[in-house]
Design a protein around this motif. Structure first.
Motif, PDB file in Angstrom:
ATOM      1  N   THR A   1     -10.738  26.396 -26.071  1.00  6.86           N
ATOM      2  CA  THR A   1     -10.815  27.656 -25.336  1.00  6.86           C
ATOM      3  C   THR A   1     -10.152  28.789 -26.116  1.00  6.86           C
ATOM      4  N   LEU A   2      -9.000  28.503 -26.715  1.00  4.94           N
ATOM      5  CA  LEU A   2      -8.280  29.521 -27.478  1.00  4.94           C
ATOM      6  C   LEU A   2      -8.816  29.643 -28.901  1.00  4.94           C
ATOM      7  N   THR A   3      -8.967  28.512 -29.597  1.00  8.76           N
ATOM      8  CA  THR A   3      -9.368  28.572 -31.000  1.00  8.76           C
ATOM      9  C   THR A   3     -10.775  29.150 -31.168  1.00  8.76           C
ATOM     10  N   LEU A   4     -11.686  28.778 -30.277  1.00 13.77           N
ATOM     11  CA  LEU A   4     -13.041  29.336 -30.362  1.00 13.77           C
ATOM     12  C   LEU A   4     -13.055  30.804 -29.966  1.00 13.77           C
ATOM     13  N   ALA A   5     -12.156  31.192 -29.047  1.00 13.50           N
ATOM     14  CA  ALA A   5     -12.051  32.604 -28.660  1.00 13.50           C
ATOM     15  C   ALA A   5     -11.516  33.452 -29.808  1.00 13.50           C
ATOM     16  N   LEU A   6     -10.767  32.840 -30.728  1.00 21.14           N
ATOM     17  CA  LEU A   6     -10.298  33.564 -31.911  1.00 21.14           C
ATOM     18  C   LEU A   6     -11.350  33.580 -33.015  1.00 21.14           C
ATOM     19  N   ALA A   7     -12.036  32.444 -33.217  1.00 17.43           N
ATOM     20  CA  ALA A   7     -12.959  32.314 -34.349  1.00 17.43           C
ATOM     21  C   ALA A   7     -14.297  32.995 -34.104  1.00 17.43           C
ATOM     22  N   PHE A   8     -14.858  32.847 -32.902  1.00 19.51           N
ATOM     23  CA  PHE A   8     -16.220  33.353 -32.661  1.00 19.51           C
ATOM     24  C   PHE A   8     -16.319  34.880 -32.726  1.00 19.51           C
ATOM     25  N   PRO A   9     -15.422  35.654 -32.078  1.00 18.42           N
ATOM     26  CA  PRO A   9     -15.540  37.116 -32.203  1.00 18.42           C
ATOM     27  C   PRO A   9     -15.380  37.614 -33.635  1.00 18.42           C
ATOM     28  N   LEU A  10     -14.483  36.989 -34.418  1.00 18.50           N
ATOM     29  CA  LEU A  10     -14.330  37.382 -35.815  1.00 18.50           C
ATOM     30  C   LEU A  10     -15.613  37.140 -36.589  1.00 18.50           C
ATOM     31  N   TRP A  11     -16.157  35.919 -36.446  1.00 19.98           N
ATOM     32  CA  TRP A  11     -17.395  35.574 -37.167  1.00 19.98           C
ATOM     33  C   TRP A  11     -18.541  36.488 -36.738  1.00 19.98           C
ATOM     34  N   LEU A  12     -18.667  36.746 -35.444  1.00 17.98           N
ATOM     35  CA  LEU A  12     -19.760  37.585 -34.949  1.00 17.98           C
ATOM     36  C   LEU A  12     -19.641  39.008 -35.467  1.00 17.98           C
ATOM     37  N   SER A  13     -18.432  39.539 -35.491  1.00 14.06           N
ATOM     38  CA  SER A  13     -18.245  40.904 -36.003  1.00 14.06           C
ATOM     39  C   SER A  13     -18.546  40.973 -37.495  1.00 14.06           C
ATOM     40  N   PHE A  14     -18.168  39.941 -38.258  1.00 16.50           N
ATOM     41  CA  PHE A  14     -18.473  39.922 -39.684  1.00 16.50           C
ATOM     42  C   PHE A  14     -19.986  39.881 -39.913  1.00 16.50           C
ATOM     43  N   MET A  15     -20.680  39.044 -39.149  1.00 17.70           N
ATOM     44  CA  MET A  15     -22.126  38.918 -39.312  1.00 17.70           C
ATOM     45  C   MET A  15     -22.846  40.217 -38.934  1.00 17.70           C
ATOM     46  N   LEU A  16     -22.453  40.819 -37.822  1.00 13.37           N
ATOM     47  CA  LEU A  16     -23.096  42.065 -37.404  1.00 13.37           C
ATOM     48  C   LEU A  16     -22.861  43.168 -38.426  1.00 13.37           C
ATOM     49  N   TYR A  17     -21.635  43.256 -38.919  1.00 11.56           N
ATOM     50  CA  TYR A  17     -21.332  44.280 -39.925  1.00 11.56           C
ATOM     51  C   TYR A  17     -22.138  44.042 -41.200  1.00 11.56           C
ATOM     52  N   GLY A  18     -22.229  42.797 -41.637  1.00 10.64           N
ATOM     53  CA  GLY A  18     -22.948  42.493 -42.871  1.00 10.64           C
ATOM     54  C   GLY A  18     -24.439  42.742 -42.760  1.00 10.64           C
ATOM     55  N   TRP A  19     -25.048  42.270 -41.671  1.00 13.22           N
ATOM     56  CA  TRP A  19     -26.501  42.421 -41.531  1.00 13.22           C
ATOM     57  C   TRP A  19     -26.919  43.862 -41.249  1.00 13.22           C
ATOM     58  N   ILE A  20     -26.035  44.650 -40.636  1.00 14.75           N
ATOM     59  CA  ILE A  20     -26.380  46.050 -40.346  1.00 14.75           C
ATOM     60  C   ILE A  20     -26.166  46.938 -41.563  1.00 14.75           C
TER      61      ILE A  20
END
Length: 226
Positions: free
Chosen positions: A101-120
């Motif tokens: 619950t905690l570790t995925l809440a830390l990892a997923f938003p970071l990864w998603l923001s990196f992917m959105l920034y890179g692809w945009i």
């Protein structure tokens, strides 16, 4: 037996259906004495040296020049995880980093923001990253699939790695702690106590290493999209 063993990780303290166990995530801020923020001391100087070393390393990984505050997020991430890993070693303190619950809440938003920034902002670079340089034309479709799967599972691997390492150490200490009172042999009891102390020292090292690995991998994932 397995249910009782894993029950040490279950949140149990509730008031008005609100679990207070997760407040242990911020317990590190309470434990730091107020004088730490006002008067320079040996601990503060040591911690500042650690943060400065991390800043230089993260700056190198991100390819930054000069003094840049972009490393603050990853240093804060390292500090948060390390404090929670250490707090989980104390008795009767809920180990929040042993839950997805905690570790995925830390990892997923970071990864998603990196992917959105890179692809945009760097679409061509992200497409080029799917095919490593020098890949034969026949293997390109397979490499695209492999790289895509590798990118998608990154938040899961980050979260599971931290959770699994925290759970493994706590389970070993719980097993040894439950075995000690059952034996009447002083030699075996002293051996168990020695092993418990050695395991506690090992878990302290794991607490630092895993928080460092989490922060470094997050930094590397960020550098790939720039």
């Amino acid at each position: 037996m397995m249910t009782n063993l894993f029950s040490v990780f279950d949140p149990s303290t509730t008031i008005l259906n609100l679990s207070l166990n997760w407040l242990s995530t911020f317990l590190g801020l309470i434990l730091i004495p107020f004088s730490y923020w006002l008067l320079p001391n040996r601990f503060q100087m040591m911690w500042n040296n650690i943060l400065l070393t991390l800043h230089k390393e993260f700056k190198t990984l991100l390819g930054l020049s000069g003094h840049n505050g972009s490393t603050l997020m990853f240093i804060s991430l390292f500090t948060l995880i390390m404090f929670n890993n250490f707090l989980g070693l104390f008795p009767y303190i809920f180990t929040s980093t042993s839950h997805l619950t905690l570790t995925l809440a830390l990892a997923f938003p970071l990864w998603l923001s990196f992917m959105l920034y890179g692809w945009i902002n760097h679409t061509q670079h992200m497409f080029a990253h799917l095919v490593p340089q020098g890949t034969p034309a026949v293997l390109m479709p397979f490499m695209v699939c492999i790289e895509t799967i590798s990118n998608v599972i990154r938040p899961g691997t980050l979260a599971v790695r931290l959770t699994a390492n925290m759970i493994a150490g706590h389970l070993l200490m719980t097993l040894l702690g439950n075995t000690g009172p059952m034996t009447s042999n002083y030699l075996i009891l002293s051996l168990i106590l020695t092993t418990q102390i050695a395991l506690l020292v090992l878990e302290s090292a794991v607490a630092i290493i895993q928080s460092y690995v989490f922060a470094v991998l997050s930094t590397l994932y960020s550098s790939e999209v720039n």
